[in-house]
Write an enzyme that holds these catalytic residues in place. Structure first.
Site, mmCIF file in Angstrom:
data_model
loop_
_atom_site.group_PDB
_atom_site.id
_atom_site.type_symbol
_atom_site.label_atom_id
_atom_site.label_comp_id
_atom_site.label_asym_id
_atom_site.label_seq_id
_atom_site.Cartn_x
_atom_site.Cartn_y
_atom_site.Cartn_z
ATOM 1 N N VAL A 86 -1.178 -1.016 -4.358
ATOM 2 C CA VAL A 86 -2.395 -0.057 -4.381
ATOM 3 C C VAL A 86 -1.966 1.388 -4.082
ATOM 4 O O VAL A 86 -1.155 1.725 -3.064
ATOM 5 C CB VAL A 86 -3.183 -0.733 -3.150
ATOM 6 C CG1 VAL A 86 -4.590 0.370 -3.211
ATOM 7 C CG2 VAL A 86 -3.557 -2.057 -3.411
ATOM 8 N N PHE A 114 0.776 -1.214 0.016
ATOM 9 C CA PHE A 114 0.168 -0.122 -0.014
ATOM 10 C C PHE A 114 0.751 1.316 0.149
ATOM 11 O O PHE A 114 1.746 1.468 0.851
ATOM 12 C CB PHE A 114 -0.864 0.027 1.349
ATOM 13 C CG PHE A 114 -1.895 -1.121 1.377
ATOM 14 C CD1 PHE A 114 -3.207 -0.356 0.659
ATOM 15 C CD2 PHE A 114 -1.681 -2.123 1.948
ATOM 16 C CE1 PHE A 114 -4.268 -1.461 0.677
ATOM 17 C CE2 PHE A 114 -2.855 -3.031 1.516
ATOM 18 C CZ PHE A 114 -4.233 -2.609 1.123
ATOM 19 N N ASP A 115 0.493 2.188 -0.657
ATOM 20 C CA ASP A 115 0.934 3.582 -0.632
ATOM 21 C C ASP A 115 0.444 4.116 0.471
ATOM 22 O O ASP A 115 -0.600 3.475 1.155
ATOM 23 C CB ASP A 115 0.515 4.636 -1.747
ATOM 24 C CG ASP A 115 0.802 5.800 -1.802
ATOM 25 O OD1 ASP A 115 1.821 6.069 -1.297
ATOM 26 O OD2 ASP A 115 -0.172 6.639 -1.902
ATOM 27 N N LEU A 116 0.875 5.146 1.154
ATOM 28 C CA LEU A 116 0.220 5.575 2.599
ATOM 29 C C LEU A 116 -0.424 6.968 2.027
ATOM 30 O O LEU A 116 -1.683 6.803 2.293
ATOM 31 C CB LEU A 116 1.566 6.095 3.304
ATOM 32 C CG LEU A 116 1.199 6.886 4.705
ATOM 33 C CD1 LEU A 116 0.295 5.677 5.741
ATOM 34 C CD2 LEU A 116 2.401 7.155 5.700
ATOM 35 N N ASP A 117 0.133 8.026 1.729
ATOM 36 C CA ASP A 117 -0.516 9.312 1.691
ATOM 37 C C ASP A 117 -1.652 9.203 0.504
ATOM 38 O O ASP A 117 -1.267 8.901 -0.840
ATOM 39 C CB ASP A 117 0.461 10.537 1.298
ATOM 40 C CG ASP A 117 1.146 10.879 2.348
ATOM 41 O OD1 ASP A 117 0.930 10.448 3.501
ATOM 42 O OD2 ASP A 117 2.241 11.438 2.075
#
Length: 220
Positions: free
Chosen positions: A168, A12-15
């Site tokens: 994602v 996963f990306d964060l922001d």
């Protein structure tokens, strides 16, 4: 929807993917710009800083040279490390989705262009660190690390099978970084990238909201 039972690992990306960091990032950018006598007339325009490396954005949007970009990042971090990192919120539905994925045996990771130190602090503060096997980002020393390099580092460190791993994210950088490493990628539209941006970058799937993202994995 295509049945893809072989995905076991999710990066996963964060922001813009797990959290909405708009207030903290734009406040931090505005703080840095004021150091140079620049007042951002349109605070919403500063949302363009969400996703790409900060040095890239200071150069692209304000014409800073490399030395100024590095200096601006340090000034940005003065505000961000004190206040900005927690001027943030987890998107509705993310925590239940992560819990469901963990319960189903998926291996979960975060791969972000944010400094790893901040990513860990944010994940801990907002209560979702426990769902991730690892959280990886960029170093604090100003080294220019691309999203593709962060993703590749996770793949190598944990010996993840590319065919069983999915990325994602909400921006083209996430999609391009995934493709650079041979990964399929979901582009999400509830973050800060447009449908055309994600499509043009080559996202394999485009999903409108968190509920549909959760359903995507439930169908697998």
């Amino acid at each position: 929807m295509v049945v893809i039972l072989n995905y076991k690992n999710i990066l996963f990306d964060l922001d813009g993917t797990l959290t909405d960091p708009a207030d903290g990032i734009t406040n931090s950018v505005a703080y840095a710009l004021r150091h140079y006598g620049i007042e951002a007339a349109d605070r919403n325009a500063l949302c363009a800083f969400i996703g790409p490396p900060l040095t890239y954005s200071f150069n692209k949007y304000y014409g800073f040279d490399q030395k100024q970009c590095l200096e601006a990042v340090e000034i940005y971090r003065e505000y961000f490390s004190d206040k900005g990192k927690f001027e943030n919120s987890v998107y509705d539905g993310i925590i239940p989705m992560l819990q469901a994925l963990q319960d189903r045996g998926f291996r979960l990771f975060i791969a972000t262009s944010k400094p790893q130190k901040f990513a860990l602090e944010i994940a801990e503060h907002f209560g979702f660190k426990k769902f991730f096997e690892a959280i990886r980002g960029i170093p604090m020393n100003g080294e220019n690390i691309s999203k593709g390099q962060v993703i590749g580092g996770v793949l190598r460190e944990f010996s993840l099978d590319v065919a069983k791993t999915l990325m994602v994210g909400d921006r083209s950088y996430d999609v391009l970084g995934a493709k650079e490493n041979g990964l399929s990628c979901i582009g999400v539209l509830y973050g800060y990238g447009s449908k055309s941006e994600l499509k043009d970058a080559g996202a394999d799937y485009i999903i409108e909201n968190v509920n549909k993202l959760k359903k995507f994995f439930e169908d697998k």
